[in-house]
Design a protein around this motif. Structure first.
Motif, PDB file in Angstrom:
ATOM      1  N   GLU A 159       3.422   0.336  -3.271  1.00  0.00           N
ATOM      2  CA  GLU A 159       3.562  -1.003  -2.687  1.00  0.00           C
ATOM      3  C   GLU A 159       4.259  -0.937  -1.336  1.00  0.00           C
ATOM      4  O   GLU A 159       3.667  -1.205  -0.304  1.00  0.00           O
ATOM      5  CB  GLU A 159       4.317  -1.922  -3.644  1.00  0.00           C
ATOM      6  N   TYR A 160       5.564  -0.595  -1.349  1.00  0.00           N
ATOM      7  CA  TYR A 160       6.275  -0.478  -0.066  1.00  0.00           C
ATOM      8  C   TYR A 160       7.536   0.355  -0.237  1.00  0.00           C
ATOM      9  O   TYR A 160       8.635  -0.159  -0.307  1.00  0.00           O
ATOM     10  CB  TYR A 160       6.598  -1.842   0.544  1.00  0.00           C
ATOM     11  N   VAL A 161       7.337   1.667  -0.301  1.00  0.00           N
ATOM     12  CA  VAL A 161       8.495   2.548  -0.459  1.00  0.00           C
ATOM     13  C   VAL A 161       9.402   2.475   0.766  1.00  0.00           C
ATOM     14  O   VAL A 161      10.612   2.709   0.656  1.00  0.00           O
ATOM     15  CB  VAL A 161       8.086   4.009  -0.743  1.00  0.00           C
ATOM     16  N   HIS A 162       8.863   2.152   1.930  1.00  0.00           N
ATOM     17  CA  HIS A 162       9.695   2.037   3.129  1.00  0.00           C
ATOM     18  C   HIS A 162      10.630   0.830   3.024  1.00  0.00           C
ATOM     19  O   HIS A 162      11.793   0.902   3.416  1.00  0.00           O
ATOM     20  CB  HIS A 162       8.827   1.948   4.381  1.00  0.00           C
ATOM     21  N   TYR A 163      10.140  -0.263   2.475  1.00  0.00           N
ATOM     22  CA  TYR A 163      10.986  -1.437   2.222  1.00  0.00           C
ATOM     23  C   TYR A 163      12.101  -1.075   1.237  1.00  0.00           C
ATOM     24  O   TYR A 163      13.280  -1.381   1.459  1.00  0.00           O
ATOM     25  CB  TYR A 163      10.126  -2.571   1.674  1.00  0.00           C
ATOM     26  N   ALA A 164      11.727  -0.399   0.152  1.00  0.00           N
ATOM     27  CA  ALA A 164      12.722   0.020  -0.839  1.00  0.00           C
ATOM     28  C   ALA A 164      13.789   0.906  -0.209  1.00  0.00           C
ATOM     29  O   ALA A 164      14.981   0.793  -0.512  1.00  0.00           O
ATOM     30  CB  ALA A 164      12.037   0.749  -1.991  1.00  0.00           C
ATOM     31  N   ALA A 165      13.359   1.786   0.687  1.00  0.00           N
ATOM     32  CA  ALA A 165      14.304   2.691   1.350  1.00  0.00           C
ATOM     33  C   ALA A 165      15.310   1.914   2.201  1.00  0.00           C
ATOM     34  O   ALA A 165      16.501   2.240   2.227  1.00  0.00           O
ATOM     35  CB  ALA A 165      13.555   3.699   2.210  1.00  0.00           C
ATOM     36  N   GLY A 176       0.822  -1.206   0.000  1.00  0.00           N
ATOM     37  CA  GLY A 176       0.000   0.000   0.000  1.00  0.00           C
ATOM     38  C   GLY A 176       0.855   1.255   0.000  1.00  0.00           C
ATOM     39  O   GLY A 176       2.091   1.201  -0.006  1.00  0.00           O
ATOM     40  N   ARG A 177       0.194   2.391   0.007  1.00  0.00           N
ATOM     41  CA  ARG A 177       0.872   3.672  -0.008  1.00  0.00           C
ATOM     42  C   ARG A 177       1.469   3.982   1.368  1.00  0.00           C
ATOM     43  O   ARG A 177       0.929   3.574   2.399  1.00  0.00           O
ATOM     44  CB  ARG A 177      -0.112   4.769  -0.414  1.00  0.00           C
ATOM     45  N   LEU A 178       2.550   4.719   1.371  1.00  0.00           N
ATOM     46  CA  LEU A 178       3.202   5.076   2.623  1.00  0.00           C
ATOM     47  C   LEU A 178       2.239   5.825   3.550  1.00  0.00           C
ATOM     48  O   LEU A 178       2.255   5.627   4.769  1.00  0.00           O
ATOM     49  CB  LEU A 178       4.441   5.933   2.358  1.00  0.00           C
ATOM     50  N   GLY A 236      12.113   2.001  -6.193  1.00  0.00           N
ATOM     51  CA  GLY A 236      11.305   2.779  -5.263  1.00  0.00           C
ATOM     52  C   GLY A 236      10.018   2.138  -4.799  1.00  0.00           C
ATOM     53  O   GLY A 236       9.467   2.536  -3.772  1.00  0.00           O
ATOM     54  N   SER A 237       9.467   1.197  -5.572  1.00  0.00           N
ATOM     55  CA  SER A 237       8.236   0.473  -5.214  1.00  0.00           C
ATOM     56  C   SER A 237       7.071   1.372  -4.831  1.00  0.00           C
ATOM     57  O   SER A 237       6.420   1.165  -3.799  1.00  0.00           O
ATOM     58  CB  SER A 237       8.520  -0.518  -4.077  1.00  0.00           C
ATOM     59  N   PRO A 238       6.753   2.387  -5.647  1.00  0.00           N
ATOM     60  CA  PRO A 238       5.636   3.270  -5.309  1.00  0.00           C
ATOM     61  C   PRO A 238       4.319   2.511  -5.278  1.00  0.00           C
ATOM     62  O   PRO A 238       4.058   1.625  -6.100  1.00  0.00           O
ATOM     63  CB  PRO A 238       5.648   4.298  -6.448  1.00  0.00           C
TER      64      PRO A 238
END
Length: 246
Positions: free
Chosen positions: A151-157, A96-98, A147-149
């Protein structure tokens, strides 16, 4: 020659399990770190033994320093001086979105994917630099650069941070004879997608992958095994992308 002794975190399933078995086939003794499923970890350890290696399983939450210390202590007591580490343990959270993410999920992803990798690398560095050699391979993700927008930008980070760690630690430990590299998988057909709430995600993503299929855990294990091997003796600070072209 003495067999390499390698610690693999998150070794009870998916990429971790495949890595344990591939390393055993390549002549490693393996400490299988796991967080929940003792039976699955023991099954992997049995596979290592069937391939001719020695193995021990250790329950470990890599985000907890005391657990990490115990993991390496048991590996050294039962198998011998640790020569390698595969930082594979990692988690996602519901897709989902951040803006909609639960802060508890954000913290857990950062704690396991980044802090856990830091703590395990720290302990490995302490042991390996004292002995003048060793190999660390981090399991990153193609998400680090995509970046996985949505989906999971926090995981990508967190995985982008793992790439930075790989480069910096390689430069730091190179003079001590320790190599540090990473493998960045693309979409791999493992249980991690179900954990994120979308068990069919890997196959749905096939249309966006140039090779038109998700990867297999064994294909990532092969890349890890190469980076662990003497064939990669001049490779350090590298992030090897294994993503089907994505």
């Amino acid at each position: 020659m003495t067999r390499p002794i390698t610690v693999v975190t998150g070794g009870s399933r998916g990429i971790g399990a495949a890595t344990c078995l591939r390393l055993a086939a390549d002549g490693h003794d393996v400490a299988v770190g796991y967080v929940r499923d003792a039976d699955a970890a023991e099954a992997v350890a049995d596979g290592v033994r069937a391939a001719g290696g020695r193995s021990v399983t250790v329950r470990v939450d890599t985000s907890v320093e005391a657990d990490v210390e115990r993991l390496f202590d048991i590996a050294e007591q039962r198998l011998g001086p640790v020569t390698g580490l595969v930082n594979n343990a990692g988690v996602t959270s519901p897709l989902g979105r951040l803006a909609d993410a639960d802060p508890a999920d954000l913290r857990r992803v950062v704690d396991v994917n980044l802090l856990g990798t830091l703590l395990c690398s720290r302990r490995a560095a302490q042991l390996m630099t004292a002995r003048g050699g060793g190999v660390i391979v981090n399991v990153s993700s193609a998400a680090a650069t995509l970046g996985s927008p949505g989906e999971y930008v926090h995981y990508a980070a967190t995985k982008a941070a793992v790439d930075a760690l790989t480069l910096g630690l390689a430069k730091e430990l190179g003079p001590d004879g320790v190599r540090v590299n990473a493998v960045a998988p693309g979409v791999i057909d493992t249980e991690i997608h179900a954990a994120g709430g979308d068990p069919n995600r890997a196959h749905r993503a096939a249309a966006t992958i140039p090779l038109r299929r998700p990867g297999r855990a064994e294909e990532i294990a092969a890349a890890v095994a190469w980076l662990m091997s003497p064939d990669a003796s001049y490779a350090t600070g590298a992030v090897l992308r294994v993503s089907g072209g994505r």
